[in-house]
Design a protein around this motif. Structure first.
Motif, PDB file in Angstrom:
ATOM      1  N   GLY A  18      78.947  50.337  23.092  1.00 38.64           N
ATOM      2  CA  GLY A  18      78.311  50.694  24.376  1.00 38.64           C
ATOM      3  C   GLY A  18      78.715  50.194  25.568  1.00 38.64           C
ATOM      4  O   GLY A  18      78.927  50.923  26.696  1.00 38.64           O
ATOM      5  N   LEU A  19      78.991  48.786  25.697  1.00 35.70           N
ATOM      6  CA  LEU A  19      79.353  48.336  26.922  1.00 35.70           C
ATOM      7  C   LEU A  19      80.702  48.835  27.444  1.00 35.70           C
ATOM      8  O   LEU A  19      80.980  49.011  28.483  1.00 35.70           O
ATOM      9  CB  LEU A  19      79.737  46.680  26.736  1.00 35.70           C
ATOM     10  CG  LEU A  19      79.626  45.828  27.835  1.00 35.70           C
ATOM     11  CD1 LEU A  19      78.540  45.881  29.001  1.00 35.70           C
ATOM     12  CD2 LEU A  19      79.806  44.461  27.643  1.00 35.70           C
ATOM     13  N   ALA A  20      81.695  48.800  26.637  1.00 38.81           N
ATOM     14  CA  ALA A  20      83.059  49.421  27.072  1.00 38.81           C
ATOM     15  C   ALA A  20      82.870  50.982  27.388  1.00 38.81           C
ATOM     16  O   ALA A  20      83.306  51.304  28.458  1.00 38.81           O
ATOM     17  CB  ALA A  20      84.031  49.562  25.491  1.00 38.81           C
ATOM     18  N   ALA A  21      82.090  51.707  26.761  1.00 40.89           N
ATOM     19  CA  ALA A  21      81.855  53.135  26.964  1.00 40.89           C
ATOM     20  C   ALA A  21      81.238  53.290  28.430  1.00 40.89           C
ATOM     21  O   ALA A  21      81.556  53.988  29.378  1.00 40.89           O
ATOM     22  CB  ALA A  21      81.229  54.142  26.193  1.00 40.89           C
ATOM     23  N   LEU A  22      80.061  52.745  28.644  1.00 43.48           N
ATOM     24  CA  LEU A  22      79.367  52.753  29.747  1.00 43.48           C
ATOM     25  C   LEU A  22      80.002  52.122  31.152  1.00 43.48           C
ATOM     26  O   LEU A  22      80.050  52.574  32.225  1.00 43.48           O
ATOM     27  CB  LEU A  22      77.813  52.267  29.668  1.00 43.48           C
ATOM     28  CG  LEU A  22      77.241  53.122  28.766  1.00 43.48           C
ATOM     29  CD1 LEU A  22      75.832  52.214  28.759  1.00 43.48           C
ATOM     30  CD2 LEU A  22      76.692  54.228  29.436  1.00 43.48           C
ATOM     31  N   ARG A  59      69.672  45.854  20.665  1.00 45.75           N
ATOM     32  CA  ARG A  59      70.997  46.039  20.982  1.00 45.75           C
ATOM     33  C   ARG A  59      70.785  46.646  22.426  1.00 45.75           C
ATOM     34  O   ARG A  59      71.892  46.540  23.260  1.00 45.75           O
ATOM     35  CB  ARG A  59      71.803  47.074  20.137  1.00 45.75           C
ATOM     36  CG  ARG A  59      71.993  46.268  18.911  1.00 45.75           C
ATOM     37  CD  ARG A  59      72.735  47.141  17.945  1.00 45.75           C
ATOM     38  NE  ARG A  59      72.947  46.516  16.512  1.00 45.75           N
ATOM     39  CZ  ARG A  59      74.012  46.628  15.621  1.00 45.75           C
ATOM     40  NH1 ARG A  59      75.253  47.231  16.146  1.00 45.75           N
ATOM     41  NH2 ARG A  59      74.114  45.930  14.588  1.00 45.75           N
ATOM     42  N   LEU A  60      70.164  47.692  22.396  1.00 47.71           N
ATOM     43  CA  LEU A  60      69.949  48.354  23.945  1.00 47.71           C
ATOM     44  C   LEU A  60      69.528  47.433  24.978  1.00 47.71           C
ATOM     45  O   LEU A  60      70.044  47.477  26.415  1.00 47.71           O
ATOM     46  CB  LEU A  60      68.877  49.493  23.821  1.00 47.71           C
ATOM     47  CG  LEU A  60      69.053  50.733  22.864  1.00 47.71           C
ATOM     48  CD1 LEU A  60      68.294  52.004  22.839  1.00 47.71           C
ATOM     49  CD2 LEU A  60      70.651  51.244  23.000  1.00 47.71           C
ATOM     50  N   LEU A  61      68.496  46.604  24.634  1.00 46.90           N
ATOM     51  CA  LEU A  61      68.289  45.589  25.424  1.00 46.90           C
ATOM     52  C   LEU A  61      69.330  44.563  26.014  1.00 46.90           C
ATOM     53  O   LEU A  61      69.631  44.107  27.200  1.00 46.90           O
ATOM     54  CB  LEU A  61      66.963  44.649  25.064  1.00 46.90           C
ATOM     55  CG  LEU A  61      65.689  45.599  25.102  1.00 46.90           C
ATOM     56  CD1 LEU A  61      64.670  44.970  24.238  1.00 46.90           C
ATOM     57  CD2 LEU A  61      64.951  45.883  26.312  1.00 46.90           C
ATOM     58  N   LEU A  62      70.015  44.219  25.168  1.00 48.52           N
ATOM     59  CA  LEU A  62      71.147  43.167  25.262  1.00 48.52           C
ATOM     60  C   LEU A  62      72.254  44.007  26.367  1.00 48.52           C
ATOM     61  O   LEU A  62      72.816  43.508  27.054  1.00 48.52           O
ATOM     62  CB  LEU A  62      71.860  42.640  24.199  1.00 48.52           C
ATOM     63  CG  LEU A  62      71.034  41.692  23.298  1.00 48.52           C
ATOM     64  CD1 LEU A  62      71.371  41.403  21.956  1.00 48.52           C
ATOM     65  CD2 LEU A  62      70.622  40.218  24.198  1.00 48.52           C
ATOM     66  N   LEU A  63      72.415  45.379  25.751  1.00 43.69           N
ATOM     67  CA  LEU A  63      73.367  46.003  26.586  1.00 43.69           C
ATOM     68  C   LEU A  63      73.065  46.114  28.064  1.00 43.69           C
ATOM     69  O   LEU A  63      73.887  46.123  28.983  1.00 43.69           O
ATOM     70  CB  LEU A  63      73.490  47.493  25.959  1.00 43.69           C
ATOM     71  CG  LEU A  63      74.347  48.469  26.532  1.00 43.69           C
ATOM     72  CD1 LEU A  63      75.973  47.928  26.700  1.00 43.69           C
ATOM     73  CD2 LEU A  63      74.399  49.832  25.703  1.00 43.69           C
ATOM     74  N   ALA A  64      71.804  46.708  28.195  1.00 42.29           N
ATOM     75  CA  ALA A  64      71.257  46.832  29.725  1.00 42.29           C
ATOM     76  C   ALA A  64      71.476  45.270  30.189  1.00 42.29           C
ATOM     77  O   ALA A  64      71.781  45.418  31.440  1.00 42.29           O
ATOM     78  CB  ALA A  64      69.903  47.109  29.551  1.00 42.29           C
ATOM     79  N   GLU A  65      71.200  44.181  29.613  1.00 42.07           N
ATOM     80  CA  GLU A  65      71.370  42.975  30.384  1.00 42.07           C
ATOM     81  C   GLU A  65      72.701  42.758  30.763  1.00 42.07           C
ATOM     82  O   GLU A  65      72.967  42.263  31.844  1.00 42.07           O
ATOM     83  CB  GLU A  65      70.781  41.784  29.495  1.00 42.07           C
ATOM     84  CG  GLU A  65      70.947  40.426  29.963  1.00 42.07           C
ATOM     85  CD  GLU A  65      70.613  39.336  29.135  1.00 42.07           C
ATOM     86  OE1 GLU A  65      70.402  38.300  29.431  1.00 42.07           O
ATOM     87  OE2 GLU A  65      70.963  39.348  27.922  1.00 42.07           O
TER      88      GLU A  65
END
Length: 326
Positions: free
Chosen positions: A163-167, A206-212
């Motif tokens: 997710g981090l790489a894509a966004l 996972r979404l919360l850690l991605l947002a952080e």
């Protein structure tokens, strides 16, 4: 003004060094919670492009949708498929489907071109992440499964790294073309109970850690705690609908109130109140629409709207009037 809260301690709201004014352009994409926030902004006559692909639930599909807009990669005829009598596209919601292939393609293409123009000029991009689970069809990422048999899809859970790489990639591409755009990111408080209570919580984690991680990476990305407000302030099933997954209108209004306090320009509060009052007046459905009393009522509202249009030429009223069916 302090928000009323049913619980002793309200979560602190973000204080951002910017605010949304009527002169700004917006776009909102993501889960149905993005829809809830966006429709409330649309009712206030903000210039917002809301869900140009329909609802998007996972970060990878969200990144793909933004990438399509930035690259000008619109829908092609060969990408459409026929299912249950309607022509569809895996990147678009069923709302865009149509029995005639040419009509379906035209609907998608027109929506795409308008959204592409809006994104390149957007001052704010509102994004909501719903779930870490995503689907692929013959190796292709899909945004909507269109109720095809489940066995035709592969379901996977996104890693934070994916997710981090894509966004990160698509956000950098956005800022190359539109360097002043601010991104407001939220995690949807809607529970995906089909994954089970534990599966839903792990997905949201996972979404919360991605947002952080994204907020730490980019100064132009800002997190609003919609998920935390519902779970920590409104931690009671009376704030959930009967499915125990979606928040009630009361809960969404409460979260939106906090969102507005963080983002909306305070000096335009009086104008927003006038527009809200007009929207409610035009939305009223009378028992006797042809009566003289109602016609006089409509004339007064039309006069008020004409005065607002003249006093505030920066406001785009077209979508606002479309919401009312005018």
């Amino acid at each position: 003004m302090k928000r009323p809260t049913p619980w002793p301690q309200a979560l602190p709201l973000p204080h951002w060094p910017f605010s949304l004014a009527y002169r700004h352009r917006l776009m909102a994409l993501g889960s149905c919670f993005a829809q809830e926030m966006g429709i409330r902004l649309a009712r206030l006559a903000y210039n917002i492009d809301l869900q140009p692909f329909g609802q998007i639930y996972n970060p990878l599909s969200l990144a793909d949708s933004l990438d399509r807009l930035l690259a000008g990669r619109g829908p092609e005829e060969e990408e459409l498929f026929l299912h249950q009598g309607l022509y569809r596209h895996f990147a678009y919601h069923t709302d865009f489907a149509h029995p005639e292939k040419e009509v379906a393609l035209k609907l998608m293409q027109q929506r795409f071109e308008g959204a592409k123009a809006q994104l390149l000029q957007a001052d704010y991009l509102l994004l909501t992440l719903g779930t870490a689970y995503y689907y692929t069809y013959e190796g292709q990422l899909v945004n909507n499964c269109h109720k095809l048999p489940k066995k035709q899809f592969e379901r996977q859970q996104m890693s934070i790294t994916e997710g981090l790489a894509a966004l990160k990639r698509v956000f950098r591409a956005l800022w190359e073309l539109n360097p002043s755009c601010q991104i407001i990111l939220t995690v949807s408080p809607i529970r995906h109970l089909k994954d089970g209570a534990q599966g839903n919580q792990r997905s949201k984690a996972r979404l919360l850690l991605l947002a952080e991680a994204l907020e730490e990476e980019f100064a132009q990305l800002h997190y609003f705690p919609a998920y935390e407000i519902l779970l920590d302030e409104l931690r009671d099933y009376r704030f959930y609908a009967l499915d125990r997954a979606h928040p009630t209108n009361e809960a969404v209004d409460y979260i939106y109130q906090g969102f507005g306090q963080s983002l909306l320009a305070q000096e335009e509060q009086g104008l927003r109140e006038k527009i809200t009052k007009l929207y409610k007046a035009f939305s009223h459905r009378p028992n006797w629409p042809d009566s003289q009393a109602h016609q006089d009522f409509l004339q007064r509202q039309n006069d008020q709207l004409a005065a607002l249009k003249q006093a505030h030429p920066a406001i785009s009223w077209t979508k606002w009037e479309m919401l009312l069916g005018r």
